[in-house]
Design a protein around this motif. Structure first.
Motif, PDB file in Angstrom:
ATOM      1  N   UNK A 234       0.824  -1.206   0.000  1.00  0.00           N
ATOM      2  CA  UNK A 234       0.000   0.000   0.000  1.00  0.00           C
ATOM      3  C   UNK A 234       0.863   1.262   0.000  1.00  0.00           C
ATOM      4  N   UNK A 235       2.014   1.192   0.678  1.00  0.00           N
ATOM      5  CA  UNK A 235       2.939   2.338   0.654  1.00  0.00           C
ATOM      6  C   UNK A 235       3.512   2.515  -0.752  1.00  0.00           C
ATOM      7  N   UNK A 236       3.871   1.406  -1.402  1.00  0.00           N
ATOM      8  CA  UNK A 236       4.381   1.473  -2.775  1.00  0.00           C
ATOM      9  C   UNK A 236       3.322   2.059  -3.706  1.00  0.00           C
ATOM     10  N   UNK A 237       2.055   1.694  -3.517  1.00  0.00           N
ATOM     11  CA  UNK A 237       0.976   2.256  -4.321  1.00  0.00           C
ATOM     12  C   UNK A 237       0.894   3.769  -4.124  1.00  0.00           C
ATOM     13  N   UNK A 238       1.010   4.219  -2.885  1.00  0.00           N
ATOM     14  CA  UNK A 238       0.961   5.659  -2.592  1.00  0.00           C
ATOM     15  C   UNK A 238       2.121   6.389  -3.258  1.00  0.00           C
ATOM     16  N   UNK A 239       3.320   5.821  -3.134  1.00  0.00           N
ATOM     17  CA  UNK A 239       4.492   6.430  -3.774  1.00  0.00           C
ATOM     18  C   UNK A 239       4.315   6.450  -5.290  1.00  0.00           C
ATOM     19  N   UNK A 240       3.784   5.363  -5.843  1.00  0.00           N
ATOM     20  CA  UNK A 240       3.579   5.293  -7.287  1.00  0.00           C
ATOM     21  C   UNK A 240       2.591   6.337  -7.791  1.00  0.00           C
ATOM     22  N   UNK A 241       1.520   6.558  -7.050  1.00  0.00           N
ATOM     23  CA  UNK A 241       0.548   7.575  -7.454  1.00  0.00           C
ATOM     24  C   UNK A 241       1.154   8.975  -7.395  1.00  0.00           C
ATOM     25  N   UNK A 242       2.013   9.214  -6.398  1.00  0.00           N
ATOM     26  CA  UNK A 242       2.700  10.512  -6.300  1.00  0.00           C
ATOM     27  C   UNK A 242       3.660  10.709  -7.473  1.00  0.00           C
ATOM     28  N   UNK A 243       4.406   9.653  -7.816  1.00  0.00           N
ATOM     29  CA  UNK A 243       5.329   9.742  -8.954  1.00  0.00           C
ATOM     30  C   UNK A 243       4.558   9.967 -10.252  1.00  0.00           C
ATOM     31  N   UNK A 244       3.432   9.272 -10.414  1.00  0.00           N
ATOM     32  CA  UNK A 244       2.624   9.442 -11.623  1.00  0.00           C
ATOM     33  C   UNK A 244       2.120  10.877 -11.756  1.00  0.00           C
ATOM     34  N   UNK A 245       1.812  11.485 -10.627  1.00  0.00           N
ATOM     35  CA  UNK A 245       1.314  12.869 -10.684  1.00  0.00           C
ATOM     36  C   UNK A 245       2.445  13.865 -10.917  1.00  0.00           C
ATOM     37  N   UNK A 246       3.571  13.678 -10.220  1.00  0.00           N
ATOM     38  CA  UNK A 246       4.669  14.636 -10.303  1.00  0.00           C
ATOM     39  C   UNK A 246       5.436  14.510 -11.618  1.00  0.00           C
ATOM     40  N   UNK A 247       5.643  13.280 -12.094  1.00  0.00           N
ATOM     41  CA  UNK A 247       6.447  13.066 -13.299  1.00  0.00           C
ATOM     42  C   UNK A 247       5.628  13.180 -14.583  1.00  0.00           C
ATOM     43  N   UNK A 248       4.390  12.680 -14.552  1.00  0.00           N
ATOM     44  CA  UNK A 248       3.612  12.574 -15.789  1.00  0.00           C
ATOM     45  C   UNK A 248       2.307  13.370 -15.760  1.00  0.00           C
ATOM     46  N   UNK A 249       1.995  13.977 -14.635  1.00  0.00           N
ATOM     47  CA  UNK A 249       0.770  14.766 -14.548  1.00  0.00           C
ATOM     48  C   UNK A 249      -0.497  13.952 -14.590  1.00  0.00           C
ATOM     49  N   UNK A 250      -0.415  12.682 -14.176  1.00  0.00           N
ATOM     50  CA  UNK A 250      -1.583  11.793 -14.208  1.00  0.00           C
ATOM     51  C   UNK A 250      -2.298  11.859 -12.859  1.00  0.00           C
ATOM     52  N   UNK A 251      -3.508  12.350 -12.879  1.00  0.00           N
ATOM     53  CA  UNK A 251      -4.342  12.443 -11.676  1.00  0.00           C
ATOM     54  C   UNK A 251      -5.534  11.514 -11.867  1.00  0.00           C
ATOM     55  N   UNK A 252      -5.742  10.545 -10.975  1.00  0.00           N
ATOM     56  CA  UNK A 252      -6.881   9.626 -11.137  1.00  0.00           C
ATOM     57  C   UNK A 252      -8.203  10.365 -11.230  1.00  0.00           C
ATOM     58  N   UNK A 253      -8.997  10.028 -12.240  1.00  0.00           N
ATOM     59  CA  UNK A 253     -10.312  10.640 -12.398  1.00  0.00           C
ATOM     60  C   UNK A 253     -11.340  10.002 -11.482  1.00  0.00           C
ATOM     61  N   UNK A 254     -11.107   8.755 -11.110  1.00  0.00           N
ATOM     62  CA  UNK A 254     -12.039   8.050 -10.247  1.00  0.00           C
ATOM     63  C   UNK A 254     -11.695   8.206  -8.775  1.00  0.00           C
ATOM     64  N   UNK A 255     -12.361   7.426  -7.956  1.00  0.00           N
ATOM     65  CA  UNK A 255     -12.199   7.498  -6.505  1.00  0.00           C
ATOM     66  C   UNK A 255     -10.872   6.879  -6.074  1.00  0.00           C
ATOM     67  N   UNK A 256     -10.110   7.632  -5.289  1.00  0.00           N
ATOM     68  CA  UNK A 256      -8.847   7.118  -4.739  1.00  0.00           C
ATOM     69  C   UNK A 256      -9.126   5.988  -3.760  1.00  0.00           C
ATOM     70  N   UNK A 257     -10.190   6.132  -2.988  1.00  0.00           N
ATOM     71  CA  UNK A 257     -10.533   5.091  -2.019  1.00  0.00           C
ATOM     72  C   UNK A 257     -10.880   3.783  -2.721  1.00  0.00           C
ATOM     73  N   UNK A 258     -11.582   3.873  -3.839  1.00  0.00           N
ATOM     74  CA  UNK A 258     -11.920   2.670  -4.611  1.00  0.00           C
ATOM     75  C   UNK A 258     -10.656   2.022  -5.159  1.00  0.00           C
ATOM     76  N   UNK A 259      -9.700   2.841  -5.588  1.00  0.00           N
ATOM     77  CA  UNK A 259      -8.431   2.316  -6.092  1.00  0.00           C
ATOM     78  C   UNK A 259      -7.670   1.592  -4.984  1.00  0.00           C
ATOM     79  N   UNK A 260      -7.644   2.170  -3.793  1.00  0.00           N
ATOM     80  CA  UNK A 260      -6.974   1.526  -2.661  1.00  0.00           C
ATOM     81  C   UNK A 260      -7.690   0.250  -2.233  1.00  0.00           C
TER      82      UNK A 260
END
Length: 370
Positions: A234-260
């Protein structure tokens, strides 16, 4: 619960003592997610072209200039003869050879037509096919310009006008498609590979005998091994989502809670698989080979590189029964499409059944002797 708490304390202390595992779990995912999507870009660019200009006219110069200005082609050589250009194709310096015949401009002006010869290196079928299509598109565009310059009437426009739009990835960036897939790959490595080394490590260092003579139940032991890596995942998932946002500008359109929630269930399934491999292995080397074999199959048939619908029927059948295939699809649905709980509910149920089944097998297969 008191027994489980002591087991968890032991596992976390043992985990944090090994600095190498900490680097593998936290630093490598950041590096891989930052580099792999860029290296795995399947967009065809920088196509090397060798040109054989046997006309040396103003029209050929305009065609060559248009080709170089397209942004997809790199002119590596302008050869005087076709054999020399073909040599560039054979030694790998060129991907495509464009041969412009003599009297190219004269035939276009007087007769209104002229043939060109295009030769492509088909070792890389994707690059040659897409590169040739790009080249033909540039030539068609150049042909339209020639008609306008020569005061000829252009081809009559089509009666039906087509307007297209790209949903969910409007700029059609390949990284938007591949980054969620690499994130799933990292969770799979953490859940399936690292956990497969856990119990067998206890066997190698000799502490498994000490654990077996205690009144710890099998489910407590397996759960104590599962929870730490579940937290790490779960920590790796959190880090991955941060990297996706900072490096590639990818922000999940759906629910973060549903993804977790989906990731939590998927990690339980993969951890059950890893612990099952660990219970049937006698040493870490054996466990690594078994886990590597299955994870390679999981990754190659998950849809990360090739769409599942494009696979043969037998491959699609196997992919249907792999939890990573459905999780890969669900992650892309939530991040790129903004899918809701009802959209991914069948996938969530499928992952939950896998999690229960694999962990039950791991508990049953663990031999506890007293």
């Amino acid at each position: 619960m008191r027994t489980l708490r002591f087991l968890l304390q032991k596992e976390f202390r043992q985990m944090f003592r090994d600095k190498t595992i900490l680097v593998m779990m936290f630093l490598l995912p950041v590096i891989q997610l930052g580099i792999l999507p860029l290296a795995m870009d399947l967009d065809v660019k920088n196509i090397n072209v060798a040109i054989v200009d046997q006309d040396h006219s103003a029209y050929t110069q305009k065609l060559i200039t248009k080709l170089g200005a397209s942004g997809y082609f790199k002119i590596v050589t302008v050869a005087p003869a076709y054999k020399q250009a073909l040599f560039s194709l054979e030694n790998g310096k060129a991907d495509i050879v464009l041969e412009i015949p003599p009297s190219f401009e004269r035939h276009l002006i007087k007769e209104g037509n002229q043939s060109l010869n295009v030769t492509a290196d088909a070792i890389n079928g994707t690059k040659s096919g897409i590169g040739t299509a790009y080249l033909l598109a540039v030539i068609r565009d150049f042909n339209q310009d020639i008609r306008l310059m020569s005061n000829r009437q252009p081809v009559a426009p089509a009666i039906i006008d087509i307007a297209s739009s790209a949903w969910f990835n409007p700029h059609q960036k390949f990284t938007w498609y591949i980054v969620p897939g690499v994130l799933v790959l990292l969770l799979t490595l953490v859940g399936g590979f690292l956990s497969s080394l856990n119990i067998v490590r206890e066997k190698e260092i000799g502490t498994i005998e000490q654990i077996n003579v205690t009144p710890i139940k099998k489910w407590q032991f397996i759960l104590g091994k599962l929870i730490p890596f579940w937290v790490v995942g779960m920590i790796v998932l959190t880090i991955g989502l941060l990297v996706a946002r900072l490096f590639y500008g990818i922000i999940p359109l759906g629910s973060i809670l549903l993804l977790y929630l989906l990731a939590a269930v998927y990690l339980m399934a993969l951890l059950g698989f890893g612990l099952l491999v660990s219970t049937i292995s006698n040493n870490q080397l054996q466990s690594m080979f078994i886990a590597f074999f299955f994870i390679m199959i999981f990754v190659l048939m998950s849809g990360l590189f090739t769409a599942v619908d494009s696979m043969p029927v037998w491959a699609r059948t196997i992919a249907t029964f792999l939890p990573i295939t459905h999780f890969m699809k669900a992650v892309r649905m939530i991040i790129l499409k903004g899918s809701t709980f009802s959209d991914v509910l069948p996938i969530l149920v499928f992952e939950l059944l896998f999690a229960i089944g694999l962990n039950a097998l791991a508990i049953r297969n663990y031999r506890k002797t007293q």
